[in-house]
Design a protein around this motif. Structure first.
Motif, mmCIF file in Angstrom:
data_model
loop_
_atom_site.group_PDB
_atom_site.id
_atom_site.type_symbol
_atom_site.label_atom_id
_atom_site.label_comp_id
_atom_site.label_asym_id
_atom_site.label_seq_id
_atom_site.Cartn_x
_atom_site.Cartn_y
_atom_site.Cartn_z
ATOM 1 N N TYR A 179 0.837 -1.192 0.000
ATOM 2 C CA TYR A 179 0.000 0.000 0.000
ATOM 3 C C TYR A 179 0.875 1.247 0.000
ATOM 4 C CZ TYR A 179 -3.891 -3.070 1.143
ATOM 5 O OH TYR A 179 -4.852 -4.034 1.104
ATOM 6 N N ALA A 180 0.402 2.259 -0.699
ATOM 7 C CA ALA A 180 1.126 3.527 -0.715
ATOM 8 C C ALA A 180 0.150 4.670 -0.497
ATOM 9 C CB ALA A 180 1.854 3.710 -2.043
ATOM 10 N N CYS A 181 0.596 5.671 0.238
ATOM 11 C CA CYS A 181 -0.251 6.827 0.496
ATOM 12 C C CYS A 181 -0.146 7.820 -0.661
ATOM 13 C CB CYS A 181 0.155 7.492 1.809
ATOM 14 S SG CYS A 181 1.780 8.248 1.752
ATOM 15 N N ALA A 182 -0.969 8.826 -0.646
ATOM 16 C CA ALA A 182 -1.022 9.783 -1.757
ATOM 17 C C ALA A 182 0.322 10.471 -2.022
ATOM 18 C CB ALA A 182 -2.128 10.808 -1.507
ATOM 19 N N PRO A 183 0.985 11.017 -1.004
ATOM 20 C CA PRO A 183 2.271 11.672 -1.264
ATOM 21 C C PRO A 183 3.316 10.709 -1.833
ATOM 22 C CG PRO A 183 1.447 12.299 0.887
ATOM 23 C CD PRO A 183 0.560 11.199 0.378
ATOM 24 N N CYS A 184 3.337 9.498 -1.322
ATOM 25 C CA CYS A 184 4.305 8.526 -1.820
ATOM 26 C C CYS A 184 3.982 8.128 -3.256
ATOM 27 C CB CYS A 184 4.344 7.286 -0.922
ATOM 28 S SG CYS A 184 5.161 7.575 0.660
ATOM 29 N N ARG A 185 2.688 8.013 -3.551
ATOM 30 C CA ARG A 185 2.306 7.662 -4.921
ATOM 31 C C ARG A 185 2.726 8.770 -5.879
ATOM 32 N NH1 ARG A 185 -2.709 6.434 -2.646
ATOM 33 N NH2 ARG A 185 -3.709 8.087 -3.819
ATOM 34 N N GLU A 186 2.587 10.010 -5.415
ATOM 35 C CA GLU A 186 2.945 11.130 -6.270
ATOM 36 C C GLU A 186 4.456 11.163 -6.499
ATOM 37 O OE1 GLU A 186 2.061 15.806 -5.861
ATOM 38 O OE2 GLU A 186 0.375 14.462 -5.482
ATOM 39 N N GLN A 187 5.195 10.955 -5.434
ATOM 40 C CA GLN A 187 6.647 10.997 -5.541
ATOM 41 C C GLN A 187 7.191 9.868 -6.405
ATOM 42 O OE1 GLN A 187 8.415 11.033 -1.628
ATOM 43 N NE2 GLN A 187 7.301 12.872 -1.021
ATOM 44 N N ARG A 188 6.598 8.713 -6.271
ATOM 45 C CA ARG A 188 7.140 7.531 -6.947
ATOM 46 C C ARG A 188 6.425 7.227 -8.261
ATOM 47 N NH1 ARG A 188 10.963 4.906 -3.155
ATOM 48 N NH2 ARG A 188 10.762 6.208 -1.326
ATOM 49 N N GLY A 189 5.380 7.985 -8.549
ATOM 50 C CA GLY A 189 4.645 7.720 -9.773
ATOM 51 C C GLY A 189 3.900 6.399 -9.720
ATOM 52 N N LEU A 190 3.393 6.080 -8.553
ATOM 53 C CA LEU A 190 2.688 4.813 -8.388
ATOM 54 C C LEU A 190 1.225 4.973 -8.789
ATOM 55 C CD1 LEU A 190 4.205 4.025 -4.904
ATOM 56 C CD2 LEU A 190 4.785 2.885 -7.041
ATOM 57 N N VAL A 191 0.701 3.939 -9.375
ATOM 58 C CA VAL A 191 -0.700 3.955 -9.804
ATOM 59 C C VAL A 191 -1.475 2.977 -8.929
ATOM 60 C CG1 VAL A 191 -2.271 3.516 -11.724
ATOM 61 C CG2 VAL A 191 0.013 4.443 -12.157
ATOM 62 N N PRO A 192 -2.591 3.442 -8.376
ATOM 63 C CA PRO A 192 -3.422 2.532 -7.564
ATOM 64 C C PRO A 192 -3.794 1.284 -8.337
ATOM 65 C CG PRO A 192 -4.193 4.788 -7.332
ATOM 66 C CD PRO A 192 -3.125 4.802 -8.400
ATOM 67 N N PHE A 193 -3.763 0.179 -7.659
ATOM 68 C CA PHE A 193 -4.018 -1.113 -8.299
ATOM 69 C C PHE A 193 -5.351 -1.118 -9.033
ATOM 70 C CE2 PHE A 193 -5.038 -5.690 -8.297
ATOM 71 C CZ PHE A 193 -3.884 -6.172 -8.872
ATOM 72 N N SER A 194 -6.344 -0.431 -8.454
ATOM 73 C CA SER A 194 -7.678 -0.415 -9.039
ATOM 74 C C SER A 194 -7.721 0.376 -10.346
ATOM 75 C CB SER A 194 -8.685 0.166 -8.048
ATOM 76 O OG SER A 194 -8.291 1.479 -7.692
ATOM 77 N N GLU A 195 -6.676 1.218 -10.579
ATOM 78 C CA GLU A 195 -6.657 2.035 -11.801
ATOM 79 C C GLU A 195 -5.690 1.486 -12.844
ATOM 80 O OE1 GLU A 195 -5.955 6.101 -10.810
ATOM 81 O OE2 GLU A 195 -7.488 6.123 -9.283
ATOM 82 N N GLN A 196 -5.018 0.417 -12.480
ATOM 83 C CA GLN A 196 -4.062 -0.150 -13.431
ATOM 84 C C GLN A 196 -4.795 -0.972 -14.477
ATOM 85 O OE1 GLN A 196 -0.905 -2.253 -11.433
ATOM 86 N NE2 GLN A 196 -0.636 -0.610 -9.942
ATOM 87 N N GLN A 197 -4.368 -0.789 -15.702
ATOM 88 C CA GLN A 197 -4.945 -1.568 -16.789
ATOM 89 C C GLN A 197 -4.002 -2.705 -17.149
ATOM 90 O OE1 GLN A 197 -8.020 -0.988 -17.972
ATOM 91 N NE2 GLN A 197 -8.161 0.668 -16.470
ATOM 92 N N PRO A 198 -4.537 -3.878 -17.317
ATOM 93 C CA PRO A 198 -3.708 -5.020 -17.669
ATOM 94 C C PRO A 198 -3.103 -4.871 -19.064
ATOM 95 C CG PRO A 198 -6.004 -5.667 -17.746
ATOM 96 C CD PRO A 198 -5.962 -4.249 -17.188
#
Ligand code: ZN
Length: 65
Positions: A46-65
């Motif tokens: 799990y990643a929080c919003a600031p960490c997602r922004e810094q690392r360019g992480l995409v929430p699993f629910s928004e990832q496209q296969p």
């Protein structure tokens, strides 16, 4: 005897999740990664919003296969 419905006192407010990136609790942490393992359950991260922004992480629910 009147049986009143039990008001289950859930703590109102944010349910805190754990951010695996800054290793701390966060109210904005969402699942971003599932590492499947050959044996046993997969590891979820799990990643929080600031960490997602810094690392360019995409929430699993928004990832496209
Ligand atoms: Zn974080």
């Amino acid at each position: 005897m009147a049986k009143t419905t039990d008001p289950v006192s859930a703590p109102a407010g944010a349910t805190y999740s754990w951010c695996d990136w800054h290793k701390g609790p966060s109210g904005t942490a969402v699942l971003v990664d599932v590492i499947e393992q050959g044996s046993g359950p997969g590891v979820t991260r799990y990643a929080c919003a600031p960490c997602r922004e810094q690392r360019g992480l995409v929430p699993f629910s928004e990832q496209q296969p």
